[in-house]
Design a protein around this motif. Structure first.
Motif, PDB file in Angstrom:
ATOM      1  N   LEU A 246      47.510 -37.411  47.820  1.00  0.00           N
ATOM      2  CA  LEU A 246      47.274 -38.870  48.511  1.00  0.00           C
ATOM      3  C   LEU A 246      46.710 -39.220  50.081  1.00  0.00           C
ATOM      4  O   LEU A 246      46.123 -40.732  49.617  1.00  0.00           O
ATOM      5  CB  LEU A 246      49.198 -39.021  49.442  1.00  0.00           C
ATOM      6  CG  LEU A 246      49.797 -38.706  47.887  1.00  0.00           C
ATOM      7  CD1 LEU A 246      51.322 -38.456  48.273  1.00  0.00           C
ATOM      8  CD2 LEU A 246      49.794 -39.992  46.765  1.00  0.00           C
ATOM      9  N   LYS A 247      46.730 -38.286  50.918  1.00  0.00           N
ATOM     10  CA  LYS A 247      45.615 -38.556  51.772  1.00  0.00           C
ATOM     11  C   LYS A 247      44.001 -38.698  51.189  1.00  0.00           C
ATOM     12  O   LYS A 247      43.585 -39.580  51.838  1.00  0.00           O
ATOM     13  CB  LYS A 247      45.741 -37.110  52.440  1.00  0.00           C
ATOM     14  CG  LYS A 247      46.999 -37.367  53.234  1.00  0.00           C
ATOM     15  CD  LYS A 247      46.776 -35.367  54.582  1.00  0.00           C
ATOM     16  CE  LYS A 247      47.842 -36.294  55.018  1.00  0.00           C
ATOM     17  NZ  LYS A 247      47.587 -34.863  56.421  1.00  0.00           N
ATOM     18  N   GLN A 248      43.476 -37.914  50.199  1.00  0.00           N
ATOM     19  CA  GLN A 248      41.936 -38.361  49.405  1.00  0.00           C
ATOM     20  C   GLN A 248      42.474 -39.607  49.741  1.00  0.00           C
ATOM     21  O   GLN A 248      41.186 -40.079  49.341  1.00  0.00           O
ATOM     22  CB  GLN A 248      42.020 -36.974  48.799  1.00  0.00           C
ATOM     23  CG  GLN A 248      41.803 -35.981  49.243  1.00  0.00           C
ATOM     24  CD  GLN A 248      41.427 -35.096  48.022  1.00  0.00           C
ATOM     25  OE1 GLN A 248      41.074 -35.219  46.944  1.00  0.00           O
ATOM     26  NE2 GLN A 248      41.466 -33.899  48.796  1.00  0.00           N
ATOM     27  N   ALA A 249      43.566 -39.614  48.525  1.00  0.00           N
ATOM     28  CA  ALA A 249      43.553 -41.348  47.932  1.00  0.00           C
ATOM     29  C   ALA A 249      43.871 -42.495  49.086  1.00  0.00           C
ATOM     30  O   ALA A 249      42.517 -43.797  49.128  1.00  0.00           O
ATOM     31  CB  ALA A 249      44.768 -41.740  46.700  1.00  0.00           C
ATOM     32  N   LEU A 250      44.042 -42.416  50.097  1.00  0.00           N
ATOM     33  CA  LEU A 250      44.444 -43.653  51.278  1.00  0.00           C
ATOM     34  C   LEU A 250      43.263 -43.335  51.624  1.00  0.00           C
ATOM     35  O   LEU A 250      42.233 -44.433  51.937  1.00  0.00           O
ATOM     36  CB  LEU A 250      45.247 -43.080  52.426  1.00  0.00           C
ATOM     37  CG  LEU A 250      47.178 -42.754  51.762  1.00  0.00           C
ATOM     38  CD1 LEU A 250      47.898 -42.186  52.853  1.00  0.00           C
ATOM     39  CD2 LEU A 250      47.647 -44.320  51.899  1.00  0.00           C
ATOM     40  N   ALA A 251      42.547 -42.011  51.596  1.00  0.00           N
ATOM     41  CA  ALA A 251      41.014 -42.722  52.506  1.00  0.00           C
ATOM     42  C   ALA A 251      39.809 -43.076  51.747  1.00  0.00           C
ATOM     43  O   ALA A 251      39.356 -44.331  52.390  1.00  0.00           O
ATOM     44  CB  ALA A 251      40.294 -41.041  53.133  1.00  0.00           C
ATOM     45  N   LEU A 252      39.945 -43.068  50.524  1.00  0.00           N
ATOM     46  CA  LEU A 252      39.538 -44.190  49.540  1.00  0.00           C
ATOM     47  C   LEU A 252      39.832 -45.428  49.161  1.00  0.00           C
ATOM     48  O   LEU A 252      38.597 -46.355  49.457  1.00  0.00           O
ATOM     49  CB  LEU A 252      39.141 -43.099  48.459  1.00  0.00           C
ATOM     50  CG  LEU A 252      37.992 -43.295  47.525  1.00  0.00           C
ATOM     51  CD1 LEU A 252      36.663 -43.144  47.538  1.00  0.00           C
ATOM     52  CD2 LEU A 252      38.496 -42.672  45.708  1.00  0.00           C
TER      53      LEU A 252
END
Length: 65
Positions: free
Chosen positions: A51-57
């Motif tokens: 989820l953190k990867q998705a938020l950053a992207l």
């Protein structure tokens, strides 16, 4: 690991369903629907790291830097 390669089984059908879901909603109701959808999908994913990867992207506008 966040999957960023095309992965939807029917992307056009999903897009149509998403647009239909928003049809005739006010801007505020559309934003609320998006927030609920994000939370439902986040719960389904479950992994805080993904989820953190998705938020950053998403914040970067979808760019892979």
């Amino acid at each position: 690991m966040l999957i960023t390669d095309p992965h939807l089984e029917s992307p056009d059908d999903f897009y149509e369903a998403l647009i239909d879901t928003h049809r005739d909603l006010s801007t505020a109701d559309s934003h609320a629907l998006n927030a609920r959808l994000v939370l439902l999908l986040a719960n389904h994913i479950g992994s805080l790291e993904v989820l953190k990867q998705a938020l950053a992207l998403a914040r970067a506008g979808g760019r892979h830097d």
